[in-house]
Design an enzyme around this catalytic site. Structure first.
Site, short mmCIF file in Angstrom:
data_model
loop_
_atom_site.label_atom_id
_atom_site.label_comp_id
_atom_site.label_asym_id
_atom_site.label_seq_id
_atom_site.Cartn_x
_atom_site.Cartn_y
_atom_site.Cartn_z
N LYS A 22 0.84 -1.20 0.00
CA LYS A 22 0.00 0.00 0.00
C LYS A 22 0.87 1.26 0.00
CE LYS A 22 -1.79 1.66 4.04
NZ LYS A 22 -1.59 3.11 4.21
N ASN A 23 1.89 1.27 0.86
CA ASN A 23 2.67 2.50 0.99
C ASN A 23 3.61 2.77 -0.18
OD1 ASN A 23 1.36 2.92 3.34
ND2 ASN A 23 3.11 2.53 4.70
N CYS A 116 -5.44 12.58 12.43
CA CYS A 116 -5.85 11.23 12.04
C CYS A 116 -5.77 10.31 13.22
CB CYS A 116 -5.00 10.80 10.85
SG CYS A 116 -4.00 9.41 11.07
N ARG A 121 -0.97 14.85 12.40
CA ARG A 121 -0.05 14.47 11.30
C ARG A 121 0.32 15.73 10.54
NH1 ARG A 121 -1.40 8.48 8.98
NH2 ARG A 121 0.70 8.11 8.31
N PRO A 122 1.28 16.49 11.08
CA PRO A 122 1.64 17.76 10.45
C PRO A 122 2.29 17.55 9.08
CG PRO A 122 3.14 17.28 12.26
CD PRO A 122 2.10 16.19 12.26
N ILE A 123 2.26 18.61 8.24
CA ILE A 123 2.92 18.52 6.92
C ILE A 123 3.89 19.68 6.74
CG2 ILE A 123 1.17 17.15 5.72
CD1 ILE A 123 0.12 19.87 4.59
N LEU A 125 7.04 19.85 7.11
CA LEU A 125 8.29 19.52 6.39
C LEU A 125 8.05 19.49 4.88
CD1 LEU A 125 9.59 16.66 8.73
CD2 LEU A 125 10.37 19.03 8.66
N ASP A 306 4.65 0.73 11.84
CA ASP A 306 3.45 0.03 11.35
C ASP A 306 3.39 -1.41 11.84
OD1 ASP A 306 2.77 2.33 10.07
OD2 ASP A 306 3.25 1.64 8.04
N ILE A 328 7.69 7.03 16.74
CA ILE A 328 7.35 7.76 15.52
C ILE A 328 6.07 8.57 15.68
CG2 ILE A 328 6.97 7.59 13.01
CD1 ILE A 328 9.77 6.68 13.81
N ARG A 398 -8.28 -0.94 4.60
CA ARG A 398 -7.39 0.06 3.98
C ARG A 398 -6.03 -0.54 3.65
NH1 ARG A 398 -6.75 5.03 7.42
NH2 ARG A 398 -5.23 5.31 5.78
#
Ligand code: UD1
Length: 417
Positions: A22-23, A116, A121-123, A125, A306, A328, A398
């Site tokens: 998936k990733n 989430c 879940r910052p963005i 960066l 994960d 993490i 998912r």
């Protein structure tokens, strides 16, 4: 609402195949935006998140088709640069479309992916890096309005943390930027190398993916190609845990064991025999496993966050006390309350979880609160005495094409109700 009903205590045996990652598939589907003409992605997992990515591509004007495990994307009619809010919410990792759309269209509008199930879940960066490449990004009312008035230009970017998504966004935006981009402290996850492998096949010039220094020489344009998505290392880990929690033997096929070098020793420490060969992993678990001293989740090549929840069910019934440290994500222990309903003895303090092994878990009604936490509850149900009902299966779907079909084929008793 769909639920999974699990009858615990069944032994597993035989072969089980791992589907595409998936990733890896999600950034590859985003990368299709950059490639002119047609891209054919084999081994593309049939997951709700990959369907959401295909819907984003369709909204942008691409023609998308699925033929079994293959996804076909043609970008000839690509016209839009907006990602609808509902699709951004459906799949938070859709932020990785930002670098690709900017690279192809020079503009992109999408909503903030937001918080989430794993905590905020910052963005920051991603945004800081894209600004360095020449993007002008306005953030207002939860919307990101981005453009590149003088085109994207290569730059030197040093990440303060090796974020997977930020590294992917930079690679995507830099592939067709003017000049050279260097990413220092880049994420080293195998999915990054898969993305670079795909882009290079489309004509990009990316070196060093899979190491912490990636160099991207921008090219004028990219063209679609045919590519195989790498195997899902977290699904492989889930099946290793399924063997461990049921004291069984499994032959896990279509897996790249080099991607699991931090995971295999943990299963060995528990007392499992693990034998990787070619693209298989054979695992055999004795009846009562041993606790593990200290597992810390870390960026790759460390133990993957994960796999943290997935490792917990066998530890719940192992002999002794295990310690896990989640480094993490801030809030990735929501499966623990549910495991405790099944008789597990787990205490948490901040990022540390202490698991005191009990003799047995008991079936219960439990609720999945996130993808991997949900998979952990299925595993716990398989190792428990009696019947477990896991609700909120949409989270599990998912990341697993059909967890109950795969595990039932090797002896588990799981039905979807
Ligand atoms: C990806 C994976 C996810 C995995 C994670 C870590 C996909 C689709 N998802 O998520 O399954 O759990 O890597 O291996 O590939 N961070 C910031 N600012 C940023 C970006 C990240 O502070 O701009 C923080 C996050 O809050 C988190 C940590 O960095 O605490 C790791 O995030 P990141 O590596 O970016 O994970 P994702 O790409 O979101």
């Amino acid at each position: 609402m769909q639920r999974l009903k699990i009858e615990g205590g069944r032994k597993l045996s035989g072969e089980i195949c791992v589907h595409g990652a998936k990733n890896a598939a999600l950034p590859l589907l985003a990368a299709c935006v950059l490639a002119k003409g047609e891209t054919v992605l084999h081994n593309c997992p049939k997951l709700s998140d990959s369907y959401a990515a295909l819907r984003i591509l369709s909204c942008l004007g691409c023609r998308c088709k699925r033929e079994g495990d293959t996804a076909i994307v043609n970008t000839d009619a690509l016209a839009g640069f907006d990602v609808p809010d509902d699709l951004m919410r459906e799949m938070r990792s859709s932020i990785v479309f930002l670098g690709a759309i900017l690279g192809r269209c020079g503009r992109c509008k999408l909503s903030f992916p937001g918080g989430c199930e794993l905590g905020p879940r910052p963005i920051d960066l991603h945004i800081k890096a894209l600004r360095k490449l020449g993007a002008v990004i306005k953030e207002e009312y939860g919307l990101l309005d981005c453009e590149v008035p003088s085109g994207l230009r290569g730059s030197r970017i040093s990440l303060s943390f090796p974020s997977v998504g930020a590294t992917e966004n930079i690679i995507l935006a830099a592939s067709t930027a003017k000049g050279e981009t260097v990413i220092e402290n880049a994420a080293r996850e195998p999915e990054i190398a898969d993305l670079a492998g795909f882009l290079n096949k489309c004509g990009a010039r990316i070196k060093g993916a899979g190491t912490s220094r990636i160099v991207i020489a921008g090219v004028d344009e990219l063209f679609g190609c045919e590519y195989n998505v790498m195997p899902d290392r977290i699904v492989a880990c889930t099946y290793m845990s399924a063997a461990a929690v049921t004291g069984s033997e499994l032959n896990i096929k279509k897996v790249n064991y080099h991607d699991l070098t931090s995971v295999i020793p943990v299963f060995e420490e528990m007392g499992c025999t693990v034998f990787p060969f070619s693209d298989n992993i054979y695992i055999s678990a004795k009846k009562r496993l041993s606790a593990v001293k200290n597992v810390r989740t870390m960026p790759y090549p460390g133990f993957p966050t994960d796999a943290q929840a997935i490792l917990m069910p066998p530890l719940c019934t192992a002999q002794g006390t295990s310690v896990i440290v989640e480094n993490i994500f801030e809030s990735r222990y929501r499966h623990i309350d549910e495991l405790c309903r099944m008789g597990a003895r787990i205490k948490t303090e901040g990022r540390v979880a202490v698991i005191e092994g009990v003799k047995t878990l008991y079936g219960a009604n439990v609720m999945a609160t996130d993808l991997r936490g949900g998979a952990a509850l299925v595993l716990a149900g398989m190792g428990a005495q009696g019947e477990t009902i896991v609700s909120n299966v949409k989270y599990i779907d998912r990341g697993y094409e059909s967890i109950e079909t795969d595990l039932t084929k090797v002896g588990a008793s799981i039905v979807r109700i």
